[in-house]
Design a protein around this motif. Structure first.
Motif, PDB file in Angstrom:
ATOM      1  N   GLN A 144       0.749  -1.252  -0.021  1.00 29.34           N
ATOM      2  CA  GLN A 144       0.031   0.003   0.047  1.00 29.34           C
ATOM      3  C   GLN A 144       1.018   1.441  -0.048  1.00 29.34           C
ATOM      4  N   GLU A 145       1.913   1.216   0.758  1.00 35.58           N
ATOM      5  CA  GLU A 145       2.864   2.355   0.688  1.00 35.58           C
ATOM      6  C   GLU A 145       3.515   2.587  -0.483  1.00 35.58           C
ATOM      7  N   GLY A 146       3.966   1.837  -1.299  1.00 31.05           N
ATOM      8  CA  GLY A 146       4.389   1.429  -2.881  1.00 31.05           C
ATOM      9  C   GLY A 146       3.166   2.272  -3.596  1.00 31.05           C
ATOM     10  N   ILE A 147       2.116   1.769  -3.397  1.00 26.11           N
ATOM     11  CA  ILE A 147       1.071   2.685  -4.404  1.00 26.11           C
ATOM     12  C   ILE A 147       0.836   3.748  -4.185  1.00 26.11           C
ATOM     13  N   SER A 148       0.952   4.391  -2.831  1.00 28.19           N
ATOM     14  CA  SER A 148       0.620   5.633  -2.527  1.00 28.19           C
ATOM     15  C   SER A 148       1.831   6.390  -3.168  1.00 28.19           C
ATOM     16  N   ILE A 149       3.119   5.934  -2.962  1.00 26.76           N
ATOM     17  CA  ILE A 149       4.344   6.777  -3.480  1.00 26.76           C
ATOM     18  C   ILE A 149       3.946   6.720  -4.981  1.00 26.76           C
ATOM     19  N   ASN A 150       3.615   5.646  -5.616  1.00 28.43           N
ATOM     20  CA  ASN A 150       3.477   5.707  -7.159  1.00 28.43           C
ATOM     21  C   ASN A 150       2.320   6.899  -7.326  1.00 28.43           C
ATOM     22  N   LYS A 151       1.178   6.794  -6.937  1.00 29.92           N
ATOM     23  CA  LYS A 151       0.026   7.875  -6.979  1.00 29.92           C
ATOM     24  C   LYS A 151       0.677   9.204  -6.742  1.00 29.92           C
ATOM     25  N   GLY A 152       1.738   9.579  -5.646  1.00 30.46           N
ATOM     26  CA  GLY A 152       2.207  10.750  -5.494  1.00 30.46           C
ATOM     27  C   GLY A 152       3.057  11.328  -6.866  1.00 30.46           C
ATOM     28  N   LEU A 153       3.643  10.283  -7.231  1.00 28.97           N
ATOM     29  CA  LEU A 153       4.649  10.559  -8.198  1.00 28.97           C
ATOM     30  C   LEU A 153       3.915  10.903  -9.630  1.00 28.97           C
ATOM     31  N   LEU A 154       2.972  10.221  -9.968  1.00 26.72           N
ATOM     32  CA  LEU A 154       2.073  10.185 -11.068  1.00 26.72           C
ATOM     33  C   LEU A 154       1.439  11.861 -10.916  1.00 26.72           C
ATOM     34  N   ALA A 155       0.949  12.205  -9.836  1.00 26.59           N
ATOM     35  CA  ALA A 155       0.352  13.554  -9.502  1.00 26.59           C
ATOM     36  C   ALA A 155       1.366  14.640  -9.791  1.00 26.59           C
ATOM     37  N   LEU A 156       2.397  14.375  -9.228  1.00 23.14           N
ATOM     38  CA  LEU A 156       3.594  15.474  -9.433  1.00 23.14           C
ATOM     39  C   LEU A 156       4.051  15.551 -10.814  1.00 23.14           C
ATOM     40  N   GLY A 157       4.131  14.394 -11.418  1.00 22.54           N
ATOM     41  CA  GLY A 157       4.442  14.409 -12.882  1.00 22.54           C
ATOM     42  C   GLY A 157       3.437  15.316 -13.570  1.00 22.54           C
ATOM     43  N   ASN A 158       2.246  15.019 -13.325  1.00 23.54           N
ATOM     44  CA  ASN A 158       1.253  15.870 -14.056  1.00 23.54           C
ATOM     45  C   ASN A 158       1.247  17.189 -13.726  1.00 23.54           C
ATOM     46  N   VAL A 159       1.322  17.672 -12.604  1.00 19.29           N
ATOM     47  CA  VAL A 159       1.674  18.879 -12.292  1.00 19.29           C
ATOM     48  C   VAL A 159       2.703  19.441 -12.933  1.00 19.29           C
ATOM     49  N   ILE A 160       3.924  19.126 -12.841  1.00 20.56           N
ATOM     50  CA  ILE A 160       4.999  19.589 -13.778  1.00 20.56           C
ATOM     51  C   ILE A 160       4.804  19.667 -15.266  1.00 20.56           C
ATOM     52  N   ALA A 161       4.155  18.646 -15.800  1.00 19.53           N
ATOM     53  CA  ALA A 161       3.760  18.913 -17.105  1.00 19.53           C
ATOM     54  C   ALA A 161       2.623  19.754 -17.609  1.00 19.53           C
ATOM     55  N   ALA A 162       1.720  20.006 -16.549  1.00 22.51           N
ATOM     56  CA  ALA A 162       0.843  21.114 -16.744  1.00 22.51           C
ATOM     57  C   ALA A 162       1.350  22.300 -16.717  1.00 22.51           C
ATOM     58  N   LEU A 163       2.285  22.556 -15.881  1.00 27.78           N
ATOM     59  CA  LEU A 163       3.379  23.861 -15.574  1.00 27.78           C
ATOM     60  C   LEU A 163       4.173  24.280 -17.037  1.00 27.78           C
ATOM     61  N   THR A 164       4.570  23.025 -17.836  1.00 35.04           N
ATOM     62  CA  THR A 164       5.292  23.312 -18.910  1.00 35.04           C
ATOM     63  C   THR A 164       4.556  23.400 -20.224  1.00 35.04           C
ATOM     64  N   ASP A 165       3.151  23.190 -20.224  1.00 33.46           N
ATOM     65  CA  ASP A 165       2.328  23.121 -21.435  1.00 33.46           C
ATOM     66  C   ASP A 165       2.005  24.616 -21.714  1.00 33.46           C
ATOM     67  N   GLU A 166       2.539  25.128 -22.770  1.00 35.42           N
ATOM     68  CA  GLU A 166       2.388  26.647 -23.153  1.00 35.42           C
ATOM     69  C   GLU A 166       0.805  26.701 -23.433  1.00 35.42           C
ATOM     70  N   LYS A 167       0.171  25.935 -23.939  1.00 35.44           N
ATOM     71  CA  LYS A 167      -1.178  25.976 -24.339  1.00 35.44           C
ATOM     72  C   LYS A 167      -2.092  26.401 -22.984  1.00 35.44           C
ATOM     73  N   LYS A 168      -1.737  25.181 -21.981  1.00 38.34           N
ATOM     74  CA  LYS A 168      -2.601  25.264 -20.818  1.00 38.34           C
ATOM     75  C   LYS A 168      -2.105  26.767 -19.868  1.00 38.34           C
ATOM     76  N   ILE A 169      -0.922  27.141 -20.169  1.00 36.38           N
ATOM     77  CA  ILE A 169      -0.642  28.281 -19.537  1.00 36.38           C
ATOM     78  C   ILE A 169      -1.352  29.531 -20.003  1.00 36.38           C
ATOM     79  N   ALA A 170      -1.248  29.467 -21.465  1.00 37.79           N
ATOM     80  CA  ALA A 170      -2.077  30.827 -22.164  1.00 37.79           C
ATOM     81  C   ALA A 170      -3.632  30.753 -21.699  1.00 37.79           C
ATOM     82  N   SER A 171      -4.221  29.549 -21.752  1.00 39.22           N
ATOM     83  CA  SER A 171      -5.408  29.449 -21.608  1.00 39.22           C
ATOM     84  C   SER A 171      -6.082  29.753 -20.111  1.00 39.22           C
ATOM     85  N   GLY A 172      -4.929  29.707 -19.409  1.00 44.28           N
ATOM     86  CA  GLY A 172      -5.334  29.519 -17.799  1.00 44.28           C
ATOM     87  C   GLY A 172      -6.104  28.346 -17.257  1.00 44.28           C
ATOM     88  N   THR A 173      -6.150  27.410 -18.076  1.00 41.16           N
ATOM     89  CA  THR A 173      -6.448  25.884 -17.425  1.00 41.16           C
ATOM     90  C   THR A 173      -5.582  25.215 -16.896  1.00 41.16           C
TER      91      THR A 173
END
Length: 95
Positions: A66-95
């Motif tokens: 369960q700890e490993g599953i939680s770690i992987n979920k956290g990494l996925l969420a963090l990766g999604n945040v970083i990807a969204a911060l680097t996406d020019e289209k999402k930054i320009a539209s504010g979404t």
């Protein structure tokens, strides 16, 4: 999960500042040159995420699994945040 896992992340930030000094000739024969400055800065963030925990490889069960599953979920969420911060289209539209 295992002896070789540090589960650590690292963020390394580099800030670069550039000062541009422009000297223009003054008006008239005896005029002093006109100096102007422009400052430009850039910031680079380098992110190193800890690797995901491979439950099959470690053979974890129960709480450790369960700890490993939680770690992987956290990494996925963090990766999604970083990807969204680097996406020019999402930054320009504010979404």
């Amino acid at each position: 999960m295992n002896e070789g896992s540090s589960r650590s992340h690292a963020i390394f930030t580099i800030t670069i500042n550039q000062k541009i000094i422009k000297i223009s000739p003054g008006e008239g024969n005896e005029a002093e040159p006109v100096t102007s400055e422009e400052n430009i800065s850039a910031k680079f963030h380098f992110v190193d995420l800890a690797g995901s925990e491979r439950i099959k490889k470690t053979g974890a069960t129960g709480k450790l699994m369960q700890e490993g599953i939680s770690i992987n979920k956290g990494l996925l969420a963090l990766g999604n945040v970083i990807a969204a911060l680097t996406d020019e289209k999402k930054i320009a539209s504010g979404t």
